[in-house]
Design a protein around this motif. Structure first.
Motif, PDB file in Angstrom:
ATOM      1  N   GLN A  46       0.962  -1.151   0.039  1.00 21.15           N
ATOM      2  CA  GLN A  46       0.171  -0.008  -0.057  1.00 21.15           C
ATOM      3  C   GLN A  46       0.956   1.279  -0.027  1.00 21.15           C
ATOM      4  O   GLN A  46       0.575   2.289  -0.623  1.00 21.15           O
ATOM      5  N   VAL A  47       1.898   1.182   0.798  1.00 24.37           N
ATOM      6  CA  VAL A  47       2.851   2.482   0.994  1.00 24.37           C
ATOM      7  C   VAL A  47       3.703   2.408  -0.289  1.00 24.37           C
ATOM      8  O   VAL A  47       3.714   3.619  -0.722  1.00 24.37           O
ATOM      9  N   ARG A  48       4.171   1.496  -1.091  1.00 25.08           N
ATOM     10  CA  ARG A  48       4.912   1.327  -2.282  1.00 25.08           C
ATOM     11  C   ARG A  48       3.918   2.000  -3.463  1.00 25.08           C
ATOM     12  O   ARG A  48       4.324   2.901  -4.000  1.00 25.08           O
ATOM     13  N   ASP A  49       2.733   1.575  -3.318  1.00 27.38           N
ATOM     14  CA  ASP A  49       1.689   1.985  -4.599  1.00 27.38           C
ATOM     15  C   ASP A  49       1.568   3.501  -4.382  1.00 27.38           C
ATOM     16  O   ASP A  49       1.222   4.133  -5.377  1.00 27.38           O
ATOM     17  N   HIS A  50       1.191   4.066  -3.030  1.00 26.27           N
ATOM     18  CA  HIS A  50       1.112   5.215  -2.832  1.00 26.27           C
ATOM     19  C   HIS A  50       2.091   6.206  -3.191  1.00 26.27           C
ATOM     20  O   HIS A  50       2.027   7.359  -3.707  1.00 26.27           O
ATOM     21  N   LEU A  51       3.352   5.867  -2.767  1.00 24.34           N
ATOM     22  CA  LEU A  51       4.600   6.460  -3.134  1.00 24.34           C
ATOM     23  C   LEU A  51       4.782   6.612  -4.704  1.00 24.34           C
ATOM     24  O   LEU A  51       5.181   7.671  -5.215  1.00 24.34           O
ATOM     25  N   THR A  72       2.520   6.450  -7.080  1.00 27.13           N
ATOM     26  CA  THR A  72       1.293   7.232  -7.561  1.00 27.13           C
ATOM     27  C   THR A  72       1.657   8.768  -7.229  1.00 27.13           C
ATOM     28  O   THR A  72       1.480   9.480  -8.242  1.00 27.13           O
ATOM     29  N   THR A  73       1.795   8.965  -6.035  1.00 18.99           N
ATOM     30  CA  THR A  73       2.060  10.409  -5.525  1.00 18.99           C
ATOM     31  C   THR A  73       3.268  10.965  -6.331  1.00 18.99           C
ATOM     32  O   THR A  73       2.919  12.335  -6.983  1.00 18.99           O
ATOM     33  N   THR A 100       1.859   4.753   6.692  1.00 21.03           N
ATOM     34  CA  THR A 100       0.692   4.803   6.125  1.00 21.03           C
ATOM     35  C   THR A 100       0.708   5.792   4.844  1.00 21.03           C
ATOM     36  O   THR A 100       1.365   6.565   4.994  1.00 21.03           O
ATOM     37  N   PRO A 101      -0.411   5.707   3.906  1.00 20.14           N
ATOM     38  CA  PRO A 101      -0.394   6.651   2.743  1.00 20.14           C
ATOM     39  C   PRO A 101      -0.365   8.218   3.534  1.00 20.14           C
ATOM     40  O   PRO A 101       0.331   9.071   2.759  1.00 20.14           O
ATOM     41  N   GLU A 102      -1.396   8.381   4.684  1.00 23.11           N
ATOM     42  CA  GLU A 102      -1.373   9.630   5.057  1.00 23.11           C
ATOM     43  C   GLU A 102      -0.080  10.058   5.598  1.00 23.11           C
ATOM     44  O   GLU A 102       0.321  11.335   5.500  1.00 23.11           O
ATOM     45  N   ASP A 133       2.440  11.131   2.991  1.00 25.54           N
ATOM     46  CA  ASP A 133       2.148  12.603   2.468  1.00 25.54           C
ATOM     47  C   ASP A 133       2.919  13.663   3.310  1.00 25.54           C
ATOM     48  O   ASP A 133       3.247  14.608   2.819  1.00 25.54           O
TER      49      ASP A 133
END
Length: 156
Positions: free
Chosen positions: A94-99, A101-102, A144-146, A149
């Motif tokens: 989840q963290v990998r995918d968020h990084l 994408t972001t 976490t994704p938050e 960020d």
């Protein structure tokens, strides 16, 4: 061929005095060059090899083995995301995918503005507080994704 700065040469020569065999300072020489230049080009590596007294091939062998020596330009902030099994089990994907994408990049990529480079790393030794990443020299855990960020916002 490029020349190393006098400061780089002096720091490398100092490190050489700390070893019985001055050639043992090879990794320290690479780290010094990277600290001053952000990464280690072929030309800078050859210049450092000359100072240490090893062949460029010997210096290259160390540079390619040690995964914290950057052999191509990187962003102002290098993000190393731990992809060990410990982090994988507690939210790495989840963290990998968020990084990705972001930042709009994949592993090995650098953002268009040169702000971040994203790299995987096999273990950060923060197994009890994963998922974890390192930005420059600063470790961040329980991601976490938050939280990612908020961390990214700290790095101009």
């Amino acid at each position: 061929m490029i020349e190393l700065s006098q400061t780089e040469i002096e720091h490398i020569q100092h490190e050489m005095t700390l070893y019985e065999d001055p050639g043992a300072a090879t990794i320290e020489a690479l780290k010094i060059v990277q600290e001053h230049r952000g990464w280690v080009s072929d030309e800078a590596m050859e210049a450092a090899a000359k100072v240490v007294g090893v062949t460029p091939t010997q210096m290259e062998a160390v540079a390619t083995f040690y995964n914290l020596i950057f052999r191509q330009p990187v962003g102002r902030h290098v993000i190393m995301l731990c992809d060990s099994i410990s982090c994988y089990l507690v939210g790495y994907e989840q963290v990998r995918d968020h990084l990705k994408t972001t930042l709009g990049i994949d592993f090995g990529g650098t953002t268009e503005d040169g702000r971040f480079t994203l790299l995987p790393i096999c273990c950060l030794g923060d197994c009890d507080r994963g998922p974890a990443m390192r930005v420059g020299e600063v470790y961040h855990d329980q991601l976490t994704p938050e939280r990612v960020d908020a961390i990214l916002a700290e790095y101009p």
